[in-house]
Design a protein around this motif. Structure first.
Motif, PDB file in Angstrom:
ATOM      1  N   ASP A 151       9.692  -5.980   9.985  1.00 46.32           N
ATOM      2  CA  ASP A 151      10.138  -6.534   8.056  1.00 46.32           C
ATOM      3  C   ASP A 151       8.941  -8.025   8.180  1.00 46.32           C
ATOM      4  N   VAL A 152       8.272  -7.820   8.689  1.00 52.52           N
ATOM      5  CA  VAL A 152       6.562  -8.418   8.851  1.00 52.52           C
ATOM      6  C   VAL A 152       6.756  -8.989   7.067  1.00 52.52           C
ATOM      7  N   SER A 153       6.735 -10.268   6.545  1.00 49.25           N
ATOM      8  CA  SER A 153       6.308 -11.039   5.524  1.00 49.25           C
ATOM      9  C   SER A 153       5.371 -12.221   5.548  1.00 49.25           C
ATOM     10  N   LEU A 154       5.151 -13.027   4.679  1.00 48.15           N
ATOM     11  CA  LEU A 154       4.668 -14.271   4.601  1.00 48.15           C
ATOM     12  C   LEU A 154       6.683 -14.962   5.327  1.00 48.15           C
ATOM     13  N   ALA A 195       4.220  -5.131   6.487  1.00 42.12           N
ATOM     14  CA  ALA A 195       3.300  -5.790   6.623  1.00 42.12           C
ATOM     15  C   ALA A 195       1.989  -6.365   4.613  1.00 42.12           C
ATOM     16  N   ARG A 196       1.606  -5.120   4.655  1.00 43.70           N
ATOM     17  CA  ARG A 196       0.425  -5.060   4.001  1.00 43.70           C
ATOM     18  C   ARG A 196       1.287  -4.987   2.303  1.00 43.70           C
ATOM     19  N   VAL A 197       2.730  -3.860   2.473  1.00 42.55           N
ATOM     20  CA  VAL A 197       3.023  -3.634   1.044  1.00 42.55           C
ATOM     21  C   VAL A 197       4.512  -4.455   0.667  1.00 42.55           C
ATOM     22  N   ASN A 198       4.518  -6.029   1.885  1.00 41.48           N
ATOM     23  CA  ASN A 198       6.066  -7.238   1.639  1.00 41.48           C
ATOM     24  C   ASN A 198       4.791  -8.804   1.460  1.00 41.48           C
ATOM     25  N   ALA A 222      -3.223  -8.657   0.798  1.00 34.20           N
ATOM     26  CA  ALA A 222      -2.868  -8.433   1.655  1.00 34.20           C
ATOM     27  C   ALA A 222      -3.285  -6.800   2.199  1.00 34.20           C
ATOM     28  N   GLY A 223      -4.182  -5.904   1.639  1.00 31.85           N
ATOM     29  CA  GLY A 223      -5.121  -5.163   2.475  1.00 31.85           C
ATOM     30  C   GLY A 223      -5.543  -5.692   3.407  1.00 31.85           C
ATOM     31  N   SER A 224      -6.367  -7.447   3.444  1.00 33.41           N
ATOM     32  CA  SER A 224      -7.722  -7.829   3.907  1.00 33.41           C
ATOM     33  C   SER A 224      -6.644  -7.896   5.893  1.00 33.41           C
ATOM     34  N   ARG A 431       5.529  -1.392  -5.420  1.00 28.71           N
ATOM     35  CA  ARG A 431       5.215  -0.859  -4.750  1.00 28.71           C
ATOM     36  C   ARG A 431       4.583  -0.065  -4.676  1.00 28.71           C
ATOM     37  N   ASP A 432       4.845   0.892  -6.025  1.00 31.78           N
ATOM     38  CA  ASP A 432       3.188   1.858  -6.815  1.00 31.78           C
ATOM     39  C   ASP A 432       1.837   1.501  -6.697  1.00 31.78           C
TER      40      ASP A 432
END
Length: 434
Positions: A151-154, A195-198, A222-224, A431-432
């Motif tokens: 559950d990787v997120s800020l 991580a990217r999505v969250n 987020a993609g970075s 998310r899409d």
């Protein structure tokens, strides 16, 4: 309070019994609760004072609290940046004997902030990128020890300022697992995609609330994390083959890893192709190269980038003094730098301002401020003068990062189903868009 209440703690603190465990956490009064900024959580989290320190208390099930407590203790032993677990409180009940949720108690990480507190005003593009870079570094460190976060997120991370950058700390480990044989590439990629999505969702949420600079592309930022993560992982783990005549590249590789904050404990070097190549494979990498060097020389406990910045000043001081006093050793000069340069600057901060920033961060900013003043005046400005100017013109106006009072303390996030996510006004799941 029920007599069968159970406290699990590695170091028992009797003052834990003074907290009102017979009340649900959302009913604790102002005398018990400390107002500090916090991130969004699926569970109710509040802060309380305990024996002169601040602790975070999260209500959850006994099974989840015990599991997370054990996981955080394991991560601490592995030297991974995370909050410190203090206790699990189970067997709680109210005055009527009705059972209450168990609680996980962790020590509050001083001078740390959740990402939403950092973005209390419009976020600048550089800030958004630095936070994601810090989270990428934390994720690499977790994966190196075999930890799958899940559950990787800020929101599940705390950040501390680190000489112009940020240091990231894991604050929520309830979904994590530790795989002793290491993570497969598939598991690492799963974590990276989560991580990217969250992160995209969190930044899109800030943008919707007009708390994000319009120039920031949430999806791109987020993609970075993917690029930053893969670059760091490659540098730390990739096998390198070089010509035997260019063995200087071994030192070059080690220096690059040191710049990233890692030491190499062992190298696997083997010759091949008739002795024409050397194969380099880092066997053990350990973060905190500059932190450890600064601490061993001066005793200062600093973040990695802070340590690098302070070491630059220390090394310059030692070099100058060596020219004048060649018979004085490096350790003696390092102690002299601490007592005559670092300590006076940090101690010059008035008591009422010492909750603004940590000592090493203050010193870093004073060095930056001296450079700015010297450029402006076209002459070298004494460090003491630069410190006085910085304290008066900048530090005094910073918010207090040790406390940040008068911030809501009861942010909670309801459980959201996939159907809820899809029932957006435009009929498109956010998310899409990621």
């Amino acid at each position: 309070m029920r007599s069968d209440m159970r406290i699990t703690s590695s170091v028992m603190d009797a003052t834990l019994l003074d907290l009102p465990w017979d009340l649900p956490l959302d009913e604790w009064g102002e005398d018990d609760v400390v107002q500090l900024p916090k991130g969004i959580s699926r569970h109710l989290v509040r802060f309380a004072r305990l024996n002169g320190r601040v602790v975070a208390i999260k209500e959850t099930t006994e099974e989840m609290a015990s599991r997370e407590y054990s996981m955080l203790r394991t991560l601490q032993r592995l030297d991974v940046p995370c909050v410190e677990p203090l206790a699990v409180i189970a067997g709680r009940s109210d005055a009527d004997g009705e059972p209450l949720n168990a609680a996980l108690v962790t020590r509050h990480l001083r001078f740390s902030l959740p990402y939403r507190a950092l973005y209390s005003s419009s976020m600048q593009p550089s800030t958004a990128q630095r936070l994601v870079d810090a989270l990428a570094g934390l994720l690499v460190r977790l994966h190196l020890v075999g930890f799958y976060w899940g559950d990787v997120s800020l929101s599940n991370t705390l950040f501390r300022r680190d000489a112009g950058a940020f240091a990231a700390y894991l604050v929520d480990a309830e979904t994590g697992t530790l795989e002793r044989d290491g993570l497969s590439d598939g598991r690492r990629e799963d974590d990276l995609e989560v991580a990217r999505v969250n992160i995209a969702g969190e930044l899109l949420d800030l943008a919707a609330g007009e708390r994000l600079d319009p120039s920031i592309d949430p999806v791109a930022v987020a993609g970075s994390i993917v690029e930053q993560y893969r670059s760091l992982w490659h540098e730390l783990t990739t096998e390198q083959v070089i010509p035997a005549s260019e063995r200087w590249r071994i030192r070059d590789r080690i220096e690059r890893l040191n710049l990233l904050g890692f030491d190499i404990e062992e190298l696997s070097i083997s010759t091949g192709d008739g002795g024409t190549t050397v194969r380099i494979q880092p066997k053990v990498v350990d973060p905190g190269h500059h932190h450890r060097r600064l601490q061993s020389l001066t005793g200062i406990d600093a973040q990695e980038n802070q340590a690098r910045r302070l070491l630059n000043d220390l090394d310059e001081y030692v070099a100058v003094q060596h020219d004048q006093r060649p018979n004085v050793g490096d350790e003696a000069l390092a102690n002299e730098w601490f007592e005559q340069v670092f300590a006076p600057i940090v101690e010059s901060v008035p008591l009422e301002l010492r909750g603004k920033l940590e000592g090493p961060e203050v010193f870093h900013h004073v060095l930056e401020h001296r450079w700015y003043l010297s450029e402006q005046r076209q002459c070298e400005v004494p460090l003491v003068e630069a410190a006085a100017s910085y304290i008066e013109t900048q530090l005094a106006y910073l918010r207090d990062e040790a406390a940040l009072l008068n911030v809501p303390t009861t942010m909670t996030m309801p459980i959201v189903t996939q159907q809820d996510l899809q029932d957006d006004d435009d009929g498109v799941d956010w998310r899409d868009k990621v």
